[in-house]
Design a protein around this motif. Structure first.
Motif, PDB file in Angstrom:
ATOM      1  N   ARG A 153       0.896  -1.026   0.065  1.00 31.90           N
ATOM      2  CA  ARG A 153      -0.170   0.375  -0.137  1.00 31.90           C
ATOM      3  C   ARG A 153       0.344   1.222  -0.205  1.00 31.90           C
ATOM      4  O   ARG A 153       0.810   2.130  -0.755  1.00 31.90           O
ATOM      5  N   TYR A 178       5.557  -5.519  -6.317  1.00 34.74           N
ATOM      6  CA  TYR A 178       4.995  -4.336  -7.238  1.00 34.74           C
ATOM      7  C   TYR A 178       6.238  -3.180  -6.857  1.00 34.74           C
ATOM      8  O   TYR A 178       5.966  -2.102  -7.176  1.00 34.74           O
ATOM      9  N   GLY A 180       1.750   1.847  -3.470  1.00 35.02           N
ATOM     10  CA  GLY A 180       0.548   2.210  -4.297  1.00 35.02           C
ATOM     11  C   GLY A 180       0.546   4.363  -3.958  1.00 35.02           C
ATOM     12  O   GLY A 180       0.053   4.407  -4.496  1.00 35.02           O
ATOM     13  N   ASN A 181       0.743   4.394  -2.559  1.00 33.36           N
ATOM     14  CA  ASN A 181       0.976   5.801  -2.115  1.00 33.36           C
ATOM     15  C   ASN A 181       1.786   6.319  -2.307  1.00 33.36           C
ATOM     16  O   ASN A 181       2.108   7.913  -1.811  1.00 33.36           O
ATOM     17  N   TYR A 182       3.207   6.115  -3.174  1.00 33.55           N
ATOM     18  CA  TYR A 182       4.173   6.514  -3.350  1.00 33.55           C
ATOM     19  C   TYR A 182       4.864   7.417  -1.880  1.00 33.55           C
ATOM     20  O   TYR A 182       5.314   8.489  -1.560  1.00 33.55           O
TER      21      TYR A 182
END
Length: 453
Positions: free
Chosen positions: A312, A376, A315-317
């Protein structure tokens, strides 16, 4: 209908083992508050007993006694105040955690709820509210005009609740920090490794055993179906070994803890050399199969929480959070490597084979711990470099037998960047980390071969 629901609810807990009950009590919000409510009722009875039977209000009238009207006003005000404080506190926390669950992992809320600080604060709020509410109900002007113990305890509980409120806000803010959050998840995973892999199974795991019945296991065993669908939460290995010794059978587990099985799935297979009748339902009772996964014995599920945080964060940098979670996963993997020998044979006290587990090695845990994160982060050379650094740090503490698994994982990670453009500094950092790992695992020759490709 009410009796049926009560019996069903009680039977659910009666079927649970001691470890399952302990986990249920720790992960549910109701158990600790019930204890605090019980203590508040004892405190209430003591306060009213002192005011009604010993006339404490009359004895301390000149100093601390409070008349009936003021006591009633005080208690009624505190009843509404403590209830509002409780609702406001946990409504605020749930709103914050809804945001954090979407950003990191929906399973982090359970860790926060299971923390002792959270449950004790809720217990203080609930117990204080029950005390002032029942005090308001049982105040009686006809019995005594002046009160001492009841308003004094109510005031003390109100002050204590306010202190608990301040403590809880500080606790929530501290726990919501990424380092604290992932550290709590890591400690949970390390606890499972210690309790399940070391304390419970190590004494029964062996590499060499009396396998006099090998010819029997070459034939077809008798399968036992699961009987109900769900996740395998817990297995009572010790009792199963003892019963298998009494029945003189060998059991092979077809699935491991954390797997999902159907009602007709063959859960285990056994070989009975005597051919006598066997109570198959007895062995199904050693398995706890429920609707959801838990952390009681499932080390992979506990590791997966940290993996979710890392994914996560990517994905949220937020690479820093991802790196923190990766290092925590690495520490858990090191503990697994140091503690277990990955033998899948369990014997009884006479060194006779009784249970055959699923063949799981360190590579299995390594892939489930860092493999998903690598997938990922395949286009993120910085995070991938951090993965190599974590592998190098792990290798310095791993059992040497696991060096090959770590090196293979690193090579596969590096191969993912063969066709990607890398800046010169990124390339230097990446291959420097890979070389350090090759040095630690004694794979410099393989490292040179890889570079020539």
């Amino acid at each position: 209908m009410r009796t049926y629901l009560l019996d069903k609810y009680l039977k659910k807990y009666m079927r649970m083992s001691e470890r399952e009950l302990s986990h249920q009590f720790r992960s549910n919000l109701w158990f600790t508050p019930v204890l605090y409510v019980f203590f508040s009722l004892l405190l209430l009875c003591t306060a009213f007993f002192g005011d009604f039977n010993y006339d404490l209000g009359d004895r301390f009238r000149s100093y601390f006694a409070v008349d009936y009207d003021l006591t009633r006003t005080l208690v009624s005000t505190l009843t509404a105040g403590i209830l509002s404080l409780t609702i406001f506190t946990f409504n605020l926390v749930l709103v914050v955690f809804t945001t954090f669950s979407g950003q990191f992992s929906p399973r982090m809320l359970k860790n926060f709820i299971a923390s002792k600080a959270t449950q004790r604060v809720l217990g203080i709020f609930t117990g204080s509210f029950v005390y002032v509410l029942l005090s308001f109900l049982f105040l009686n002007k006809r019995i005594t005009e002046y009160y001492f113990a009841v308003p004094l305890v109510a005031t003390f509980l109100a002050m204590f609740s306010m202190g608990a409120f301040i403590f809880f806000i500080n606790h929530a803010v501290a726990w919501l920090q990424v380092n604290e959050m992932t550290d709590d998840m890591k400690k949970e995973a390390l606890g499972i490794v210690q309790s399940t892999m070391k304390n419970e199974l190590d004494q029964y795991k062996v590499e060499d055993f009396n396998d006099t019945d090998a010819h029997i296991r070459q034939g077809k065993g008798t399968p036992i179906q699961a009987g109900r669908p769900g996740y395998i939460q817990l297995v009572d290995f010790i009792t199963m070994i003892q019963e298998a010794q009494k029945d003189d059978i060998v059991i092979k587990l077809e699935y491991t803890i954390g797997c999902y099985v159907f009602e007709t799935t063959p859960l285990l297979t056994y070989w009975n050399k005597h051919g006598n009748n066997l109570d198959e339902d007895k062995y199904l009772e050693f398995f706890s199969i429920r609707k959801k996964q838990t952390e009681v014995q499932d080390i992979e599920f506990s590791i997966n929480k940290l993996v979710e945080v890392a994914i996560r964060a990517l994905g949220n940098y937020d690479p820093k959070t991802a790196t923190t979670a990766i290092y925590q996963v690495g520490e858990v993997l090191v503990s697994i490597s140091q503690i277990t020998d990955f033998s899948h044979y369990l014997v009884d006290d006479k060194n006779n084979l009784r249970i055959i587990l699923q063949e799981i090695d360190f590579n299995h845990y390594l892939y489930h711990g860092l493999g998903y994160i690598r997938h990922y982060a395949k286009d993120n050379v910085i995070v991938s470099t951090d993965i190599l650094k974590v592998l190098d740090l792990m290798a310095k503490s791993l059992n040497p037998r696991d060096y090959e698994a770590v090196w293979d994982f690193a090579i596969h990670t590096a191969q993912g960047f063969e066709n990607l453009f890398l800046f010169e500094q990124d390339s230097q950092q990446f291959y420097s980390a890979l070389r350090n790992l090759a040095t630690t695992t004694d794979n410099l020759i393989n490292y040179d071969k890889f570079l020539k490709k």
